[in-house]
Design a protein around this motif. Structure first.
Motif, short mmCIF file in Angstrom:
data_model
loop_
_atom_site.label_atom_id
_atom_site.label_comp_id
_atom_site.label_asym_id
_atom_site.label_seq_id
_atom_site.Cartn_x
_atom_site.Cartn_y
_atom_site.Cartn_z
N PHE A 186 52.61 21.12 61.29
CA PHE A 186 53.52 20.37 60.42
C PHE A 186 54.94 20.95 60.44
N THR A 187 55.02 22.28 60.58
CA THR A 187 56.36 22.88 60.67
C THR A 187 57.05 22.41 61.94
N GLU A 188 56.29 22.42 63.03
CA GLU A 188 56.85 21.97 64.31
C GLU A 188 57.32 20.52 64.19
N LEU A 189 56.49 19.70 63.53
CA LEU A 189 56.83 18.29 63.37
C LEU A 189 58.13 18.14 62.58
N SER A 190 58.24 18.91 61.47
CA SER A 190 59.42 18.77 60.62
C SER A 190 60.69 19.18 61.36
N LYS A 191 60.51 20.02 62.39
CA LYS A 191 61.69 20.45 63.15
C LYS A 191 61.90 19.60 64.40
N SER A 192 60.97 18.69 64.65
CA SER A 192 61.05 17.91 65.89
C SER A 192 62.14 16.85 65.78
N ASN A 193 62.55 16.39 66.94
CA ASN A 193 63.60 15.38 66.98
C ASN A 193 62.96 14.00 67.07
N THR A 194 62.09 13.67 66.13
CA THR A 194 61.39 12.40 66.19
C THR A 194 61.56 11.67 64.86
N ILE A 195 61.23 10.40 64.89
CA ILE A 195 61.41 9.58 63.70
C ILE A 195 60.47 10.02 62.56
N ASP A 196 59.37 10.61 62.93
CA ASP A 196 58.40 11.04 61.92
C ASP A 196 58.63 12.47 61.43
N ALA A 197 59.69 13.09 61.90
CA ALA A 197 59.93 14.51 61.57
C ALA A 197 59.92 14.74 60.05
N ASN A 198 60.51 13.81 59.30
CA ASN A 198 60.62 14.03 57.84
C ASN A 198 59.28 13.97 57.13
N LYS A 199 58.24 13.55 57.85
CA LYS A 199 56.90 13.53 57.24
C LYS A 199 56.29 14.93 57.21
N GLY A 200 56.82 15.78 58.08
CA GLY A 200 56.29 17.14 58.19
C GLY A 200 56.23 17.85 56.85
N TYR A 201 57.30 17.73 56.06
CA TYR A 201 57.37 18.45 54.78
C TYR A 201 56.22 18.07 53.85
N TRP A 202 56.00 16.78 53.76
CA TRP A 202 54.97 16.30 52.83
C TRP A 202 53.60 16.89 53.17
N TYR A 203 53.26 16.81 54.46
CA TYR A 203 51.93 17.28 54.85
C TYR A 203 51.86 18.81 54.82
N LEU A 204 52.99 19.44 55.05
CA LEU A 204 53.04 20.90 54.95
C LEU A 204 52.78 21.31 53.50
N ALA A 205 53.40 20.59 52.57
CA ALA A 205 53.20 20.89 51.14
C ALA A 205 51.73 20.72 50.77
N LEU A 206 51.11 19.65 51.29
CA LEU A 206 49.68 19.43 51.00
C LEU A 206 48.82 20.56 51.55
N THR A 207 49.21 21.04 52.74
CA THR A 207 48.46 22.16 53.34
C THR A 207 48.50 23.37 52.42
N TYR A 208 49.69 23.70 51.93
CA TYR A 208 49.81 24.85 51.04
C TYR A 208 49.01 24.65 49.76
N LEU A 209 48.98 23.42 49.27
CA LEU A 209 48.21 23.14 48.05
C LEU A 209 46.73 23.41 48.29
N LYS A 210 46.24 22.89 49.42
CA LYS A 210 44.81 23.07 49.70
C LYS A 210 44.49 24.56 49.85
N GLN A 211 45.47 25.28 50.35
CA GLN A 211 45.30 26.73 50.54
C GLN A 211 45.50 27.46 49.21
N GLU A 212 45.80 26.72 48.17
CA GLU A 212 46.07 27.24 46.82
C GLU A 212 47.29 28.14 46.79
#
Lengths: 271, 185
Positions: free
Chosen positions: A213-239
């Motif tokens: 997700f970090t790589e995605l958020s830094k990528s030069n793609t249209i979906d890059a801004n989705k990276g943050y959301w899923y990264l946040a969810l990952t941290y939540l699941k990891q508590e």
């Protein structure tokens, strides 16, 4: 036979590739004609693999009787009964575990309320609505909103299979097919990466998920801004609430980012 | 805190209360191990389940006596079962068994575990120095690092030492008749 036996020395030379052609041919000839030596050689050569802590190189050659006997044992009522009892123990464990977790959460919540109420009575209601990371993850994750992978009829079989497994929540297998598909297409595809990240997340491979997700958020793609959301969810699941909050703050820097409104609400719930 | 006999007897007698305690006390560690090594909770549950059954059969029918602690034994069995699972695609020289049956995987897992224990038993007969050097070697430590760790004067000296230890180990394994029995068709 002693360990000083020159045969071992020969084996070592042979395995090292330090024999000349003639010695090598002689040695191979000996192996061919002497069964005992061949067995000794085979064991010496494979002993490294046997004791490697990651591999499993143990091979057995049981007699048919032994196999039949053990198979019958595994099939017996005695083992079936034991198997059921172990399943029951598991159920009891799962049950007590949820109760304990709930109780723990409850105690923590009460303690928090007590101390907080004493100091900041006014903030009471804000805390009342506070969500723990696990609950927040459960409430906010929704894989059905992932970009669709439905494509035309020329779609790859690997991708179809991956998608089917993903929909069936078999994330471990799905991951395998998504990775294979990535190799097939040989280019960075953000939609696939999102799915791979979720598979890693669902199978508790947090480090991998965070990387993707970090790589995605830094990528030069249209979906890059989705990276943050899923990264946040990952941290939540990891508590890891702290990192989840930091990531959400990052997301909130631009209103155009994916799930801006949801992120705002989630952040409020967490604080 | 219960002692080893409590868990061992409880398992062999199929005591449900003890099995519940076994689960509560030892499963979390197994789960943590499997999750850390590319597995899921479901994998951990399967491994734990199969390990208990394997131990039951070995304790009751195959003369196993648990010399160390029950926990250590159970955990090692689980670790090996999971390692075996992860290496399922290994290339074996030949499939020696011609039978096909549902319980085959479990049967082979049990026999392989027994053989693994024999290998470990032989390994422990080596001198402490040999054990150390071979553990490093088998887990892919380079000769350069081995030379440093043991302050050997040269690569040749290190190689000779490794060779002697390996030869000794091979010899110990071959001399054990249980080994040939396990290997014989």
């Amino acid at each position: 036979m002693s360990t000083e036996d020159p045969f071992y020395e020969q084996i070592e030379l042979y395995l090292n590739g330090s024999m000349d052609a003639k010695a090598k041919a002689d040695f191979e000839d000996r192996l061919q004609n002497d069964e005992a030596l061949a067995a000794q050689f085979a064991l010496y050569a494979k002993v490294d693999g046997i004791y490697n802590e990651e591999k499993w190189n143990i091979n057995v050659t049981p007699t048919l009787e032994e196999e039949k006997e053990l198979a019958a044992l595994y099939r017996s009522d005695e083992i079936k009964t034991l198997s059921t009892k172990i399943d029951n123990a598991k159920t009891a464990y799962d049950k007590s575990n949820t109760v304990v977790r709930r109780r723990k959460g409850y105690t923590r919540y009460l303690t928090a309320i007590a101390s907080v109420a004493a100091l900041f009575v006014l903030c009471y209601f804000t805390f009342f609505n506070q969500l723990g990371p696990t609950d927040a993850f459960e409430t906010y994750h929704d894989w059905s909103t992932l970009p669709s992978l439905q494509t035309k009829s020329d779609v790859s079989n690997t991708l179809t299979k991956a998608n089917e497994l993903f929909q069936a929540k078999n994330y471990k297998e799905a991951l395998h097919y998504f990775n294979a598909y990535t190799t097939e297409i040989g280019e960075y595809n953000p939609k696939i990466q999102l799915h791979i990240g979720v598979c890693e997340l669902e199978t508790n491979n947090y480090t991998e998920a965070v990387n993707i997700f970090t790589e995605l958020s830094k990528s030069n793609t249209i979906d890059a801004n989705k990276g943050y959301w899923y990264l946040a969810l990952t941290y939540l699941k990891q508590e890891n609430t702290e990192k989840a909050i930091a990531t959400l703050n990052e997301l909130l820097k631009s209103e155009r980012n994916f799930n801006y409104a949801k992120a705002k609400k989630l952040l409020k719930d967490l604080k | 805190m219960h002692n080893d006999a409590y868990f061992i007897d409880g398992l062999t007698n199929g005591n449900e209360k003890v099995l519940e305690n076994t689960y509560a006390q030892f499963f979390p560690k197994v789960k943590a191990f499997v999750l850390k090594n590319k597995g899921t909770t479901k994998d951990a549950e399967d491994v734990f389940h199969n390990a208990l059954i394997q131990l039951y059969i070995r304790l009751k029918k195959r003369e196993l006596t648990i010399a160390t602690s029950f926990e250590a034994y159970l955990f090692t069995t689980c670790k090996n079962l999971w390692r075996r699972e992860l290496n399922k695609n290994r290339v074996t020289k030949k499939d020696v068994s011609t039978l096909e049956y549902k319980e085959k995987d479990q049967v082979f897992a049990l026999l392989e575990q027994e053989k693994w224990e024999l290998y470990i038993e032989k390994f422990q007969l080596l001198s402490e120095n040999c054990q150390k050097i071979l553990t490093l070697l088998f887990n892919k430590t380079s000769y350069e690092d081995i030379i440093k760790t043991f302050s050997y004067s040269s690569k040749l000296v290190a190689r000779q030492r490794v060779f002697k230890c390996k030869a000794k180990l091979t010899k110990l394994i071959q001399e054990d008749e249980r080994f040939s029995k396990l290997n014989k068709k």
